[in-house]
Scaffold this active site. Structure first.
Site, PDB file in Angstrom:
ATOM      1  N   SER A 358       0.842  -1.188   0.000  1.00  0.00           N
ATOM      2  CA  SER A 358       0.000   0.000   0.000  1.00  0.00           C
ATOM      3  C   SER A 358       0.873   1.233   0.000  1.00  0.00           C
ATOM      4  CB  SER A 358      -0.927   0.006   1.226  1.00  0.00           C
ATOM      5  OG  SER A 358      -1.663   1.208   1.273  1.00  0.00           O
ATOM      6  N   ASP A 359       0.432   2.251  -0.747  1.00  0.00           N
ATOM      7  CA  ASP A 359       1.195   3.494  -0.788  1.00  0.00           C
ATOM      8  C   ASP A 359       0.510   4.605  -0.007  1.00  0.00           C
ATOM      9  OD1 ASP A 359      -0.959   3.819  -2.406  1.00  0.00           O
ATOM     10  OD2 ASP A 359       0.091   4.938  -3.956  1.00  0.00           O
ATOM     11  N   LYS A 360      -0.551   4.294   0.689  1.00  0.00           N
ATOM     12  CA  LYS A 360      -1.258   5.290   1.488  1.00  0.00           C
ATOM     13  C   LYS A 360      -0.868   5.100   2.952  1.00  0.00           C
ATOM     14  CE  LYS A 360      -5.228   5.950  -1.552  1.00  0.00           C
ATOM     15  NZ  LYS A 360      -6.690   6.006  -1.645  1.00  0.00           N
TER      16      LYS A 360
END
Length: 480
Positions: A358-360
């Site tokens: 995940s990049d959040k």
């Protein structure tokens, strides 16, 4: 040999040579091997001659047309030579007329373009306020506002007086906001509508039932049930021969309704989640903050009740029912891990996942930021929770300008909540900077009252910064 070339071909240059000199040089080099390749970067004389011939032919045609239209007017007296001389004079006059007409056409086009440009610069207001809008106390209708915003119409925006003029026509103020009187609010809602997002209509339960029936396995079982019913009734009669077929039908209905119920409840949960995301807290210049009430508590309890999923456990009959129940159980397990599932089939896909990237980072952390290091007066300082240690090491003049920048050049707010507790509203970055200002001993309300803000440039994702201009008491301005 050199003198011969200079005498006969001295006017042949690398650039800007006459066509006659180029033609003589081409004749001399007529026996060059692969001449198309060697002369590929030089002027194409044959194409030039063709273009010149076409241009002269067009001029002669224009002259002949003018001559043909004028010659009948010539008197039939005189000899042939006089007629020819007259026709040549008339042809020359016709060519002159053609050139004059061409210049006149160009002048007309230029004049039209200039008039259009002048008309575009002169703003003329032709807008008429509808009667119902004017009766309500406003000077601009929703359709006009929509055309300005959606069409990015700078001309209309200027006609209405810019931001200040439109705010005045909306009976509001840029600094104080709209009036909170109930009568004025009702008129505003009647003319401009309610400030809410347009919600899509919810999908009904029977639509999920129809989608569950589209499963290929259930279609095959339905065909088998029909065949079993027909063959059983023919062979053994009613009702003994219909037992197997009705059992298959009951299994199909059970699978369909369990699947539809689970998907329907999930859609309700996602709908409530969307409503929660659309909640926007607004802070209109009165110093009040969002407070809790009994209705809010009941609303939160209702959200919690919707979030609980009830899985109906039944005795499985056949493979489809067993698969559906196992996926529903997996969905409940994932909900316990704070993961919402929209479709049951996603549980099987997620079960085979070994790594999730995940990049959040906001969804994986506490979503809280803090200032840990600052460069002040060309010195890098470690930020601690001690006000005395950090504040005493900064010169008073620099500290004053720094606090002025922190509490004015921001989109966040420092408010007093329940129990006179200090709360900070804004994005994580703004919250961290405001906390740093409070740590330095600053007072948000005092700084804002002491400063007169002239212009605010909101945060821009391209520039990656925001700005504010403050008018100084000793005359002058300061930009942060």
């Amino acid at each position: 040999m050199e003198s011969y070339l200079n005498e006969n071909f001295g006017d042949v240059k690398a650039k800007n040579s006459s066509e006659e000199a180029l033609q003589r040089w081409r004749k001399l080099c007529g026996f060059v091997k692969n001449r198309k390749r060697r002369f590929r970067f030089t002027a194409n004389l044959s194409k030039r001659f063709e273009a010149e011939a076409i241009r002269r032919s067009n001029q002669l045609e224009n002259v002949s047309v003018v001559a043909d239209s004028v010659l009948p007017c010539i008197s039939s007296q005189g000899d042939t030579r006089n007629k020819l001389v007259q026709s040549q004079d008339i042809a020359g006059a016709g060519l002159t007329i053609i050139l004059l007409l061409e210049k006149f056409r160009v002048a007309v086009l230029v004049s039209q373009a200039a008039l259009q440009f002048i008309n575009g610069l002169s703003f003329s207001s032709e807008y008429t306020v509808p009667e119902e809008v004017e009766a309500a106390g406003f000077q601009i209708c929703p359709d006009e506002l929509g055309s300005i915003v959606e069409g990015h119409d700078i001309k209309k925006f200027t006609i209405h007086g810019g931001a200040e003029g439109i705010a005045e026509k909306l009976s509001t103020s840029i600094s104080d906001g709209i009036s909170t009187a109930e009568q004025l609010l009702n008129k505003r809602k009647e003319i401009y509508g309610v400030n809410k997002f347009t919600e899509r209509p919810a999908r009904g339960f029977w639509l999920f039932v129809w989608e569950a029936l589209q499963d290929m396995t259930l279609m095959i079982l339905a065909v088998c049930a029909v065949v079993s019913l027909v063959v059983g009734i023919i062979m053994e009669g009613w009702p003994k021969g219909a037992h197997d077929g009705l059992g298959i039908v009951a299994s199909i209905l059970l699978v369909v309704f369990v699947t539809a119920t689970s998907d329907y409840k999930q859609s309700l949960q996602f709908k409530d989640l969307d409503k929660e995301k659309q909640k926007i807290t607004v802070q209109l210049q009165e110093g009040t903050h969002w407070t809790w009430s009994g209705d809010d508590v009941m609303e939160i309890l209702e959200y919690f009740a919707v979030a609980v999923t009830i899985v109906v456990v039944a005795v499985p009959e056949g493979l489809p029912l067993a698969v559906t129940l196992s996926l529903a159980f997996a969905m409940k397990k994932m909900m316990n891990e704070k993961a919402l599932v929209r479709n049951l089939a996603a549980c099987e896909t997620m079960g085979s996942a070994t790594s999730i990237c995940s990049d959040k980072t906001g969804t994986l952390t506490t979503n809280h930021m803090a200032v840990v290091k600052a460069c002040i007066c060309e010195e890098i300082k470690e930020v601690s929770n001690s006000k005395e240690t950090l504040g005493s090491s900064i010169p008073a003049s620099a500290l004053k300008i720094l606090l002025q920048s922190i509490f004015n050049n921001t989109g966040g707010e420092v408010v007093k909540g329940e129990g006179n507790k200090t709360e900070i509203l804004g994005t994580p970055t703004e919250t961290a900077i405001l906390e740093f200002g409070l740590l330095l001993g600053g007072d948000s309300q005092a700084e804002r009252q002491a400063s007169k803000i002239v212009k605010v440039e909101p945060f821009n994702s391209v520039k990656k910064q925001m700005g504010v201009v403050i008018e100084l008491p000793e005359r002058g301005y300061r930009a942060h």
